[in-house]
Design an enzyme around this catalytic site. Structure first.
Site, PDB file in Angstrom:
ATOM      1  N   HIS A   1       6.413  -8.020   9.885  1.00  0.00           N
ATOM      2  CA  HIS A   1       7.097  -8.610   8.737  1.00  0.00           C
ATOM      3  C   HIS A   1       7.783  -7.544   7.892  1.00  0.00           C
ATOM      4  CE1 HIS A   1       4.865 -12.240   9.685  1.00  0.00           C
ATOM      5  NE2 HIS A   1       3.727 -11.595   9.540  1.00  0.00           N
TER       6      HIS A   1
ATOM      7  N   HIS B   1       5.012  -1.294   0.851  1.00  0.00           N
ATOM      8  CA  HIS B   1       5.907  -1.811   1.901  1.00  0.00           C
ATOM      9  C   HIS B   1       7.247  -2.159   1.262  1.00  0.00           C
ATOM     10  CE1 HIS B   1       3.996  -5.382   0.127  1.00  0.00           C
ATOM     11  NE2 HIS B   1       5.226  -5.859   0.205  1.00  0.00           N
TER      12      HIS B   1
ATOM     13  N   HIS C   1      11.048  -4.613   1.294  1.00  0.00           N
ATOM     14  CA  HIS C   1      11.826  -5.801   1.667  1.00  0.00           C
ATOM     15  C   HIS C   1      13.281  -5.362   1.681  1.00  0.00           C
ATOM     16  CE1 HIS C   1       8.321  -8.421   1.043  1.00  0.00           C
ATOM     17  NE2 HIS C   1       8.019  -7.553   0.082  1.00  0.00           N
TER      18      HIS C   1
ATOM     19  N   GLU D   1      13.554  -9.145  -3.338  1.00  0.00           N
ATOM     20  CA  GLU D   1      12.938 -10.464  -3.502  1.00  0.00           C
ATOM     21  C   GLU D   1      13.205 -10.983  -4.906  1.00  0.00           C
ATOM     22  OE1 GLU D   1       8.764 -10.110  -1.818  1.00  0.00           O
ATOM     23  OE2 GLU D   1       9.831 -11.287  -0.300  1.00  0.00           O
TER      24      GLU D   1
ATOM     25  N   HIS E   1       7.308  -2.534  -2.889  1.00  0.00           N
ATOM     26  CA  HIS E   1       6.106  -3.072  -3.526  1.00  0.00           C
ATOM     27  C   HIS E   1       4.938  -2.125  -3.291  1.00  0.00           C
ATOM     28  CE1 HIS E   1       7.805  -7.424  -3.271  1.00  0.00           C
ATOM     29  NE2 HIS E   1       8.250  -6.768  -4.320  1.00  0.00           N
TER      30      HIS E   1
ATOM     31  N   THR F   1       4.077 -12.529  -2.180  1.00  0.00           N
ATOM     32  CA  THR F   1       5.327 -13.140  -1.716  1.00  0.00           C
ATOM     33  C   THR F   1       5.285 -13.430  -0.220  1.00  0.00           C
ATOM     34  OG1 THR F   1       6.482 -11.055  -1.289  1.00  0.00           O
ATOM     35  CG2 THR F   1       6.629 -11.949  -3.524  1.00  0.00           C
ATOM     36  N   THR F   2       4.097 -13.268   0.386  1.00  0.00           N
ATOM     37  CA  THR F   2       3.896 -13.634   1.791  1.00  0.00           C
ATOM     38  C   THR F   2       2.685 -14.560   1.848  1.00  0.00           C
ATOM     39  OG1 THR F   2       2.513 -11.666   2.058  1.00  0.00           O
ATOM     40  CG2 THR F   2       4.819 -11.460   2.730  1.00  0.00           C
TER      41      THR F   2
END
Ligand SMILES: *[C@@H]1O[C@H](CO)[C@@H](O)[C@H](O)[C@H]1NC(C)=O
Ligand SMILES: *[C@@H]1O[C@H](CO)[C@@H](O)[C@H](O)[C@H]1NC(C)=O
Ligand SMILES: [Zn+2]
Length: 332
Positions: free
Chosen positions: A109, A136, A138, A152, A165, A246-247
């Site tokens: 992901h 991690h 995005h 995000e 994040h 957010t996951t």
């Protein structure tokens, strides 16, 4: 007088139609297949792997994903509430050199770096100490020569190129899953924008090729976490609200901080994220656009730190024009 469309305009229109038809087909196939799927994925992924569920279907797997305090959100700057208790953060061990190792993982992901809890934060309006357990990213994609944003959160509807994040949990917990049950997770979010080359990121970016396939892990010498984010003096302005992961499972009661000052990488460095990594282990599908769309704010309030030392307090700003007006009125 009307002009006939030029042949090239007609071709472009046909191309657009064809792209649209393909997209519609993809969604139809995806919707049919997603009913049986058990895995969650991003919208960019579902077209190639119709058995997975894209963000609008996450709630079918994890009910909490449609609760009322979800993340990310769009922040309307005109509606934020200034909060004097949001003092600057204390970053502990963010700038220590050590001979620790970092484990970098492509988890299918995102690319995630596991941390051992040495780096900690406190203050910043948080209650107690939080230790950093992983970070991690995005990101978006490149469409032609243009960047399609991948952050995000958004500010006044504008999204950034990427978002970092850094996930922290309260000192007393061992892992995110136990911390999340007890309101013990705080995420520091940093927007990332295209700017100058950022050499501090090179050791990490150079590992992306090694974890190109989903499931791959590699080791690298630990960097100073503080070298990946803006300087401390630029971190006094931030937004604060209560949201979720957010996951999936979208667990709520996450304390969110989003710093106003973005991190800069140049376009080549950013490109390495969407050109090196893949969503799957057989590397047929590039990892691009791995973001969840913004969720309704509902009744939540977004707070903002008011520690900008360059500005006088707001009540003083109101007083100055009043005093000028009174002085002017008295000489009439
Ligand atoms: C998380 O920590 C708790 C103890 O606090 C432990 O029981 C649990 O197995 C851990 N979970 C994982 C996934 O490591
Ligand atoms: C690659 O993986 C996807 C699922 O991630 C699968 O649908 C596809 O068949 C695989 N392709 C090959 C060539 O193995
Ligand atoms: Zn994240």
């Amino acid at each position: 007088m009307r002009h006939l469309p030029s042949p090239s305009a007609a071709r472009a229109a046909m191309g657009g139609l064809r792209a649209f038809a393909l997209l519609a087909l993809c969604f139809a196939a995806a919707a049919a297949a997603a009913k049986e799927g058990k895995n969650w994925c991003y919208a960019s992924q579902q077209c190639r792997d119709p058995s997975c569920k894209e963000p609008r279907l996450w709630a079918e797997l994890y009910e909490e994903c449609e609760n009322r305090k979800q993340s990310p959100v769009n922040i309307l700057t005109r509606q934020v509430k200034y909060d004097d208790s949001l003092k600057p953060f204390d970053f502990k061990n963010y700038n220590i050199k050590s001979d620790r190792k970092w484990i970098v993982e492509n988890n299918g992901h995102t690319v995630q770096v596991h941390l051992d809890g040495t780096e900690m934060v406190e203050r910043g309006g948080l209650t107690g100490k939080y230790k950093a357990v992983q970070f991690h990213f995005h990101w978006g994609s490149e469409v032609g020569e243009k960047l399609s944003p991948g952050s995000e959160h958004s500010i006044d509807g504008v999204r950034y190129a990427m978002e970092l994040h850094i996930v922290h949990i309260k000192e007393e917990f061992n892992n995110v899953s136990s911390a999340i049950q007890r309101k013990g997770v705080a995420v520091l979010g940093f927007f990332m924008t295209v700017g100058k080359e950022n050499s501090n990121y090179e050791p990490l970016i150079s590992k992306l090729e090694v974890v190109s396939a989903a499931g791959k892990k590699t080791e690298m010498p630990a960097l100073m976490l503080g070298s990946l984010i803006p300087e401390k003096k630029d971190l006094t302005n931030f937004y604060r609200y209560t949201g979720s992961l957010t996951t999936p499972g979208c667990n709520e009661e996450v304390v969110w901080t989003l710093f106003e000052k973005p991190i800069e990488l140049d376009m080549i460095q950013m490109g390495k994220f969407w050109k090196s990594l893949h969503f799957n282990s057989n590397m047929t599908h590039f990892m691009v656009d791995n973001f969840r769309p913004v969720q309704p704010l509902n009744s939540r309030i977004v707070y903002k730190s008011s520690s900008n030392a360059l500005l006088p307090p707001r009540n003083l700003l109101l007083l100055v024009p009043t005093a000028a007006y009174l002085a002017f009125a008295s000489i009439q």
